[in-house]
Design a protein around this motif. Sequence first.
Motif, short mmCIF file in Angstrom:
data_model
loop_
_atom_site.label_atom_id
_atom_site.label_comp_id
_atom_site.label_asym_id
_atom_site.label_seq_id
_atom_site.Cartn_x
_atom_site.Cartn_y
_atom_site.Cartn_z
N ALA A 81 5.60 -55.82 -36.57
CA ALA A 81 4.89 -54.38 -36.38
C ALA A 81 6.06 -54.50 -34.52
O ALA A 81 6.14 -55.27 -33.89
CB ALA A 81 3.75 -54.92 -36.21
N ILE A 82 5.87 -53.15 -34.81
CA ILE A 82 6.55 -52.21 -32.84
C ILE A 82 4.96 -51.78 -32.51
O ILE A 82 4.12 -51.60 -32.90
CB ILE A 82 6.90 -50.88 -33.31
CG1 ILE A 82 8.41 -51.24 -34.10
CG2 ILE A 82 7.30 -50.55 -32.00
CD1 ILE A 82 9.36 -50.51 -34.63
N MET A 83 4.75 -53.08 -31.37
CA MET A 83 3.72 -51.96 -30.26
C MET A 83 3.54 -50.75 -30.06
O MET A 83 4.45 -50.31 -29.61
CB MET A 83 3.20 -53.34 -28.65
CG MET A 83 3.10 -54.82 -30.11
SD MET A 83 1.76 -55.43 -31.13
CE MET A 83 0.63 -55.35 -29.63
N ASN A 84 2.90 -50.44 -30.74
CA ASN A 84 2.09 -48.98 -30.16
C ASN A 84 2.50 -49.10 -27.77
O ASN A 84 1.08 -49.54 -27.50
CB ASN A 84 1.39 -48.66 -30.42
CG ASN A 84 0.96 -46.68 -29.67
OD1 ASN A 84 2.56 -45.88 -28.72
ND2 ASN A 84 0.51 -45.56 -30.04
N ILE A 85 3.04 -49.01 -27.01
CA ILE A 85 2.77 -48.59 -25.48
C ILE A 85 2.25 -46.54 -25.45
O ILE A 85 2.63 -46.14 -25.73
CB ILE A 85 4.43 -48.68 -24.68
CG1 ILE A 85 4.77 -49.76 -25.50
CG2 ILE A 85 3.97 -49.07 -23.41
CD1 ILE A 85 5.65 -50.68 -24.56
N PRO A 86 0.81 -47.12 -25.03
CA PRO A 86 0.43 -45.93 -24.15
C PRO A 86 0.86 -45.08 -23.48
O PRO A 86 1.95 -45.58 -22.27
CB PRO A 86 -1.51 -46.18 -23.50
CG PRO A 86 -1.40 -48.01 -23.64
CD PRO A 86 -0.03 -48.26 -23.95
N GLU A 87 1.06 -43.38 -23.45
CA GLU A 87 1.46 -42.54 -22.60
C GLU A 87 1.33 -42.90 -21.01
O GLU A 87 2.25 -42.65 -20.43
CB GLU A 87 1.73 -41.06 -23.08
CG GLU A 87 2.15 -40.63 -24.42
CD GLU A 87 3.26 -40.50 -24.31
OE1 GLU A 87 4.01 -40.14 -22.92
OE2 GLU A 87 4.03 -41.10 -25.13
N THR A 88 -0.55 -43.23 -20.89
CA THR A 88 -0.85 -43.52 -19.93
C THR A 88 -1.80 -44.52 -19.78
O THR A 88 -2.25 -45.22 -21.19
CB THR A 88 -1.90 -42.15 -19.23
OG1 THR A 88 -2.41 -42.92 -20.46
CG2 THR A 88 -1.07 -40.82 -19.58
N ALA A 89 -1.06 -45.55 -18.55
CA ALA A 89 -1.67 -47.17 -18.39
C ALA A 89 -2.85 -46.82 -18.29
O ALA A 89 -3.35 -45.74 -17.39
CB ALA A 89 -0.98 -47.80 -17.25
N VAL A 90 -3.94 -47.56 -19.10
CA VAL A 90 -4.70 -47.93 -18.63
C VAL A 90 -6.09 -49.08 -18.20
O VAL A 90 -5.16 -50.41 -18.38
CB VAL A 90 -6.16 -47.44 -20.10
CG1 VAL A 90 -6.87 -48.35 -19.70
CG2 VAL A 90 -5.75 -46.56 -21.17
N GLU A 91 -6.36 -49.53 -16.42
CA GLU A 91 -6.44 -51.07 -16.57
C GLU A 91 -7.94 -51.43 -17.05
O GLU A 91 -8.89 -50.62 -17.51
CB GLU A 91 -6.65 -50.55 -14.41
CG GLU A 91 -7.04 -52.07 -13.88
CD GLU A 91 -7.37 -51.56 -12.58
OE1 GLU A 91 -7.54 -52.79 -11.69
OE2 GLU A 91 -6.59 -50.42 -12.33
N VAL A 92 -7.68 -52.61 -17.49
CA VAL A 92 -8.08 -53.26 -18.11
C VAL A 92 -8.20 -54.61 -18.03
O VAL A 92 -7.43 -55.09 -16.99
CB VAL A 92 -8.07 -53.36 -19.57
CG1 VAL A 92 -8.03 -51.99 -19.89
CG2 VAL A 92 -6.95 -53.94 -19.95
N SER A 93 -9.22 -55.28 -18.19
CA SER A 93 -8.88 -57.12 -17.51
C SER A 93 -8.52 -57.87 -18.09
O SER A 93 -8.07 -57.00 -19.04
CB SER A 93 -10.59 -57.23 -17.70
OG SER A 93 -10.90 -59.07 -17.61
N GLU A 94 -7.94 -58.49 -16.97
CA GLU A 94 -7.40 -59.30 -17.72
C GLU A 94 -7.36 -60.58 -18.24
O GLU A 94 -6.84 -61.62 -18.56
CB GLU A 94 -6.17 -60.32 -16.17
CG GLU A 94 -5.83 -59.45 -14.89
CD GLU A 94 -4.70 -59.43 -14.01
OE1 GLU A 94 -4.74 -61.10 -13.67
OE2 GLU A 94 -4.67 -59.32 -13.36
N THR A 95 -8.37 -60.78 -18.76
CA THR A 95 -9.29 -61.84 -19.29
C THR A 95 -9.70 -61.18 -20.94
O THR A 95 -10.25 -62.01 -21.29
CB THR A 95 -10.50 -62.22 -18.83
OG1 THR A 95 -11.33 -61.26 -18.73
CG2 THR A 95 -9.79 -62.88 -17.14
N GLN A 96 -9.15 -59.59 -21.39
CA GLN A 96 -9.93 -59.11 -22.37
C GLN A 96 -8.13 -58.58 -23.21
O GLN A 96 -7.98 -58.52 -22.35
CB GLN A 96 -10.77 -58.39 -21.56
CG GLN A 96 -10.86 -57.68 -22.73
CD GLN A 96 -12.02 -56.30 -22.88
OE1 GLN A 96 -11.62 -55.54 -22.09
NE2 GLN A 96 -12.99 -56.21 -23.38
#
Length: 92
Positions: A29-44
């Motif tokens: 599969a090709i992973m979709n990289i979002p247009e804008t970065a969203v900050e998420v937890s490093e443990t999730q």
Amino acid sequence: MKKNNTHLYLAASPGLEVQEALKEGIAAAIMNIPETAVEVSETQLRVDFDGDAVIFSDESENVFRDHGLAAFLEHEKKNVDVPMNDVWIVTN
């Protein structure tokens, strides 16, 4: 990839490695990289899967295979509020 016992190959962009994996019978599969970065937890870890018939019913896939894209899209629209038939989970 088979030598490394690869079962799923994920890539950031289409390329020869994806085609090689598919030719060897490895899910890819090709992973979709979002247009804008969203900050998420490093443990999730968040993952979306298109389960197809492996996790979900293959009813829609059969409509696509037997009758084409237009019939598939119509089938999806018509059944958007209809629960899927029994689900079969494939395990090893």
